[in-house]
Design a protein around this motif. Structure first.
Motif, PDB file in Angstrom:
ATOM      1  N   ALA A 220       0.855  -1.186   0.000  1.00  0.00           N
ATOM      2  CA  ALA A 220       0.000   0.000   0.000  1.00  0.00           C
ATOM      3  C   ALA A 220       0.887   1.230   0.000  1.00  0.00           C
ATOM      4  CB  ALA A 220      -0.895   0.006   1.226  1.00  0.00           C
ATOM      5  N   LEU A 221       0.342   2.336  -0.537  1.00  0.00           N
ATOM      6  CA  LEU A 221       1.117   3.565  -0.636  1.00  0.00           C
ATOM      7  C   LEU A 221       0.188   4.748  -0.437  1.00  0.00           C
ATOM      8  CD1 LEU A 221       3.869   4.894  -1.576  1.00  0.00           C
ATOM      9  CD2 LEU A 221       2.881   4.890  -3.868  1.00  0.00           C
ATOM     10  N   GLY A 222       0.588   5.704   0.372  1.00  0.00           N
ATOM     11  CA  GLY A 222      -0.224   6.906   0.567  1.00  0.00           C
ATOM     12  C   GLY A 222       0.146   7.608   1.847  1.00  0.00           C
ATOM     13  N   SER A 223      -0.521   8.743   2.116  1.00  0.00           N
ATOM     14  CA  SER A 223      -0.276   9.424   3.389  1.00  0.00           C
ATOM     15  C   SER A 223      -0.940   8.588   4.478  1.00  0.00           C
ATOM     16  CB  SER A 223      -0.873  10.823   3.358  1.00  0.00           C
ATOM     17  OG  SER A 223      -2.280  10.735   3.389  1.00  0.00           O
ATOM     18  N   PRO A 224      -0.473   8.710   5.729  1.00  0.00           N
ATOM     19  CA  PRO A 224      -1.099   7.942   6.809  1.00  0.00           C
ATOM     20  C   PRO A 224      -2.615   8.157   6.822  1.00  0.00           C
ATOM     21  CG  PRO A 224       0.889   9.000   7.604  1.00  0.00           C
ATOM     22  CD  PRO A 224       0.687   9.491   6.207  1.00  0.00           C
ATOM     23  N   ARG A 225      -3.053   9.414   6.594  1.00  0.00           N
ATOM     24  CA  ARG A 225      -4.480   9.730   6.611  1.00  0.00           C
ATOM     25  C   ARG A 225      -5.230   9.032   5.473  1.00  0.00           C
ATOM     26  NH1 ARG A 225      -8.008  13.845   8.523  1.00  0.00           N
ATOM     27  NH2 ARG A 225      -9.364  14.571   6.846  1.00  0.00           N
ATOM     28  N   THR A 303      -6.812   2.571  13.038  1.00  0.00           N
ATOM     29  CA  THR A 303      -5.418   2.907  13.306  1.00  0.00           C
ATOM     30  C   THR A 303      -4.547   2.401  12.163  1.00  0.00           C
ATOM     31  OG1 THR A 303      -5.046   0.813  14.396  1.00  0.00           O
ATOM     32  CG2 THR A 303      -5.789   2.666  15.782  1.00  0.00           C
ATOM     33  N   LEU A 304      -3.307   2.874  12.156  1.00  0.00           N
ATOM     34  CA  LEU A 304      -2.359   2.401  11.148  1.00  0.00           C
ATOM     35  C   LEU A 304      -2.112   0.900  11.316  1.00  0.00           C
ATOM     36  CD1 LEU A 304      -1.071   3.872   8.868  1.00  0.00           C
ATOM     37  CD2 LEU A 304       0.916   4.346  10.291  1.00  0.00           C
ATOM     38  N   GLU A 305      -2.195   0.448  12.546  1.00  0.00           N
ATOM     39  CA  GLU A 305      -2.066  -0.983  12.831  1.00  0.00           C
ATOM     40  C   GLU A 305      -3.117  -1.770  12.039  1.00  0.00           C
ATOM     41  OE1 GLU A 305      -0.159  -2.554  15.833  1.00  0.00           O
ATOM     42  OE2 GLU A 305      -0.527  -4.298  14.573  1.00  0.00           O
ATOM     43  N   GLU A 306      -4.383  -1.237  12.060  1.00  0.00           N
ATOM     44  CA  GLU A 306      -5.449  -1.922  11.318  1.00  0.00           C
ATOM     45  C   GLU A 306      -5.198  -1.853   9.815  1.00  0.00           C
ATOM     46  OE1 GLU A 306      -9.100  -1.282  14.478  1.00  0.00           O
ATOM     47  OE2 GLU A 306      -8.325   0.404  13.351  1.00  0.00           O
ATOM     48  N   VAL A 307      -4.652  -0.700   9.369  1.00  0.00           N
ATOM     49  CA  VAL A 307      -4.290  -0.572   7.954  1.00  0.00           C
ATOM     50  C   VAL A 307      -3.270  -1.644   7.597  1.00  0.00           C
ATOM     51  CG1 VAL A 307      -3.152   0.894   6.240  1.00  0.00           C
ATOM     52  CG2 VAL A 307      -4.728   1.913   7.905  1.00  0.00           C
ATOM     53  N   PHE A 308      -2.282  -1.768   8.481  1.00  0.00           N
ATOM     54  CA  PHE A 308      -1.214  -2.722   8.219  1.00  0.00           C
ATOM     55  C   PHE A 308      -1.742  -4.151   8.117  1.00  0.00           C
ATOM     56  CE2 PHE A 308       2.403  -5.356   8.964  1.00  0.00           C
ATOM     57  CZ  PHE A 308       3.382  -4.713   8.225  1.00  0.00           C
ATOM     58  N   ILE A 309      -2.597  -4.513   9.069  1.00  0.00           N
ATOM     59  CA  ILE A 309      -3.163  -5.861   9.066  1.00  0.00           C
ATOM     60  C   ILE A 309      -4.015  -6.072   7.807  1.00  0.00           C
ATOM     61  CG2 ILE A 309      -4.797  -7.410  10.246  1.00  0.00           C
ATOM     62  CD1 ILE A 309      -3.820  -6.058  12.898  1.00  0.00           C
ATOM     63  N   TYR A 311      -3.633  -4.801   4.843  1.00  0.00           N
ATOM     64  CA  TYR A 311      -2.871  -4.979   3.607  1.00  0.00           C
ATOM     65  C   TYR A 311      -1.926  -6.171   3.631  1.00  0.00           C
ATOM     66  CZ  TYR A 311      -4.658  -0.648   1.709  1.00  0.00           C
ATOM     67  OH  TYR A 311      -5.484   0.310   1.207  1.00  0.00           O
ATOM     68  N   THR A 312      -1.499  -6.588   4.810  1.00  0.00           N
ATOM     69  CA  THR A 312      -0.503  -7.660   4.849  1.00  0.00           C
ATOM     70  C   THR A 312      -1.062  -8.949   5.419  1.00  0.00           C
ATOM     71  OG1 THR A 312       0.251  -7.151   7.083  1.00  0.00           O
ATOM     72  CG2 THR A 312       1.312  -5.956   5.278  1.00  0.00           C
ATOM     73  N   GLY A 313      -2.217  -8.877   6.074  1.00  0.00           N
ATOM     74  CA  GLY A 313      -2.798 -10.083   6.659  1.00  0.00           C
ATOM     75  C   GLY A 313      -2.198 -10.461   7.992  1.00  0.00           C
ATOM     76  N   HIS A 314      -1.272  -9.646   8.517  1.00  0.00           N
ATOM     77  CA  HIS A 314      -0.738  -9.957   9.848  1.00  0.00           C
ATOM     78  C   HIS A 314      -0.301  -8.681  10.534  1.00  0.00           C
ATOM     79  CE1 HIS A 314       3.320  -9.410   8.290  1.00  0.00           C
ATOM     80  NE2 HIS A 314       2.928 -10.083   7.243  1.00  0.00           N
ATOM     81  N   LYS A 315      -0.023  -8.800  11.837  1.00  0.00           N
ATOM     82  CA  LYS A 315       0.452  -7.653  12.607  1.00  0.00           C
ATOM     83  C   LYS A 315       1.879  -7.325  12.219  1.00  0.00           C
ATOM     84  CE  LYS A 315      -2.173  -8.030  16.886  1.00  0.00           C
ATOM     85  NZ  LYS A 315      -2.026  -8.049  18.330  1.00  0.00           N
TER      86      LYS A 315
END
Lengths: 322, 256
Positions: A220-225, A303-309, A311-315
């Motif tokens: 994924a790519l973009g501003s945190p917001r 949260t960014l944590e949720e964004v991360f999960i 897009y990647t399927g894990h923490k």
């Protein structure tokens, strides 16, 4: 400095780095703009450090190209090295040398004349608040101070781009916010800053744009917001003074508000999952019409944590390791 | 200033600064060879037959051995600092700067050469106090320094190559320890090869240390034996070229 905005600082195209049969970087395309603080976010082993080392000429790509301010990192490595500063992940200092000796060494490695070097050394030391400890061996410094010596060394030759690999790894809270402040100052001066991090708060606070990298690929790519918004799923929680007489009716009324995806009403609270960003006034109005007395409204982004999960399927980390 | 010498000079200065701050390393590095000469010289001289050495003064015999042994130790340790630099990430910082890759290597050569020269002078000075006067005088001391530096450069190159080939520093130290002792004891450093059993003598004669020690020993005990000296210097230059070529190949692969 604003004249530089929009110009390309780093262009990564079809980048692959293989170690034997495993690909640390597996077909990465990325463009970093001048003047932005750009973050590569991913778990350990995602390929961030490998990518950073290729951008800083320390590793050669297996295939693909990387250009830094128009210079190829392989064919024109020396030109790239002149334009960049690099602060590695480890405490990369010589514990036997003083802060001043570090700066004198790097002034010579970047071929500054003594007349140019002297004021730059002073300025770099002032920027990182080490002016009063210049003659102490760095071995006696705290982790945060060592990191600041490293940053000062990376700034001495006035680089156009500064690379920092996990800049606050292992630092205490105070040193961490100090390093963040230095990075913000550099951005204000128009410097492009590229950060590797597996620390979500850091990425969220500092970076203009983020690339989420996992298993050597861009996820994924973009501003945190943008990234958080892109996930949708904002949550509005409405708390009531007392339970309404007709909860089913309230639920249906709220469900009818544009942008609301799902509603659950439970005693004195209603929880609304939104499909997109939605104004609160329509929600408040519906609650009032249904006879509810409003106590509080909470609006939470993912949260960014949720964004991360997502897009990647894990923490990003199994446990929060400090 | 020429950029190459600016960067090489700065790197060399760093190695000296490190040495001066590491008091114990400094003291042991400079005075251990003196101890070798005084302690081992004193204990061995009564246990050995002076006739086997071609001189009545065992100290005079042993001086050449201590000189070459000291260069061996300093040279083989020449890669150590870069192992630590690699482990701390400092090496990456150096490599991310616009310096010629060779300047790091050349700075090590300059540092080890200067250190070895200083050690050699301390050894010869100590020997002088024990009434060992080199037969070839001041010019001979110059020749001893030349032999020492030529040996030191090759060994440093070898050590740098090993430092990048072996991933852990404990592995590196084990290997260095493993090769140092036989190189010293199966050579003419402490005893003449003439007194060795035939099989050991054969091995000792294959040991390049023996030839280097014998050349230095001639300069101290006998005078200018030109053929021997020229052959040894030629062999050392060939050794240096070989080691530098081998190591730069390893380094180029390791640091891109």
């Amino acid at each position: 400095m604003t004249g530089m905005a929009g110009a390309v600082a780093i262009d990564i195209s079809k980048l692959v780095k293989r170690y034997g049969s495993t690909a640390a970087v597996d077909g990465l395309d990325l463009t970093i703009q001048q003047g932005e603080v750009f973050g590569l976010l991913g778990p350990n082993g995602a390929g961030k450090t490998t990518t950073l080392k290729i951008m800083t000429t320390l590793l050669r790509p297996t295939s693909g190209t990387v250009t830094v301010l128009g210079h190829d990192v392989v064919a024109d490595a020396d030109a790239v090295r002149r334009l960049i500063g690099y602060v590695p992940q480890e405490r990369a200092v010589d514990r036997l040398l003083t802060a001043r000796e570090h700066l004198e060494l790097f002034a010579d490695l970047y071929h500054l004349s003594p007349a140019v070097a002297a004021p730059r050394i002073q300025e770099a030391l002032r920027l990182v608040d080490l002016a009063d400890r210049v003659n102490d061996p760095v071995g006696k410094f705290s982790g945060g101070m060592k990191k600041r010596v490293e940053i000062a060394c990376g700034l001495l030759h006035d680089p156009k781009i500064l690379f920092l690999d996990e800049p606050t790894l292992g630092l205490d809270v105070q040193s961490r916010s100090q390093v963040w402040n230095h990075i913000r100052q550099l951005k204000q001066r128009g410097m492009t800053v590229v950060i590797n991090s597996n620390y979500l708060e850091e990425a969220d606070q500092l970076c203009d744009r983020l690339a989420i990298i996992d298993r050597g690929r861009l996820r994924a790519l973009g501003s945190p917001r943008e990234l958080k918004r892109g996930l949708g799923g904002d949550i509005v929680t409405v708390s009531l003074e007392k339970a309404v007489a007709q909860p089913q009716q309230l639920r249906q009324a709220l469900q009818a508000v544009a942008g609301v995806r799902e509603v659950s009403v439970d005693g004195t609270s209603a929880r609304l999952a939104l499909a997109r960003e939605t104004g609160l006034s329509a929600i408040v109005e519906q609650v009032r019409q249904a006879g509810g007395e409003l106590q509080a409204v909470h609006y939470t982004h993912p949260t960014l944590e949720e964004v991360f999960i997502h897009y990647t399927g894990h923490k990003i980390r199994e446990e929060a390791i400090q | 200033m020429n950029p190459y010498w600016q960067e090489t000079g700065a790197l060399t200065r760093r190695w000296f600064r490190r040495l001066l701050r590491e008091r114990m390393t400094l003291i042991f590095g400079l005075f251990q060879p003196m101890l070798w000469l005084l302690l081992f010289g004193s204990s061995f001289k009564n246990a050995t037959n002076p006739l086997a050495f071609g001189t009545g003064n065992y100290f005079a015999f042993m001086t050449a051995g201590v000189v070459v042994m000291t260069v061996l130790n300093s040279g083989l340790a020449g890669g150590v600092d870069l192992i630590f630099d690699r482990e701390t990430g400092f090496l990456d910082r150096l490599l991310a700067s616009p310096i010629a890759r060779s300047s790091i290597i050349v700075s090590r050569f300059l540092f080890v050469s200067a250190l070895s020269a200083l050690q050699i002078l301390i050894i010869l000075g100590t020997a002088l106090l024990l009434h060992v006067v080199p037969a070839t005088g001041l010019a001979g001391i110059g020749a001893i320094l030349l032999v020492g530096v030529l040996l030191g450069v090759g060994l440093t190159a070898l050590s740098l190559g090993l430092a990048f080939k072996i991933s852990s520093h404990s592995g590196f130290f084990s290997l260095i320890g493993f090769i140092t002792l036989p190189l010293i004891f199966i050579s003419s450093a402490l005893v003449s090869v003439e007194t060795m059993p035939v099989w050991l003598k054969a091995v000792a004669l294959l040991n390049p240390m023996t030839w280097t020690i014998n050349a230095v020993r001639s300069l101290i005990l006998h005078g200018w034996l030109w053929t021997q000296l020229v052959i040894v210097i030629g062999a050392l230059i060939a050794f240096d070229i070989g080691c530098v070529t081998l190591s730069s190949r390893i380094l180029r692969r390791a640091v891109g």
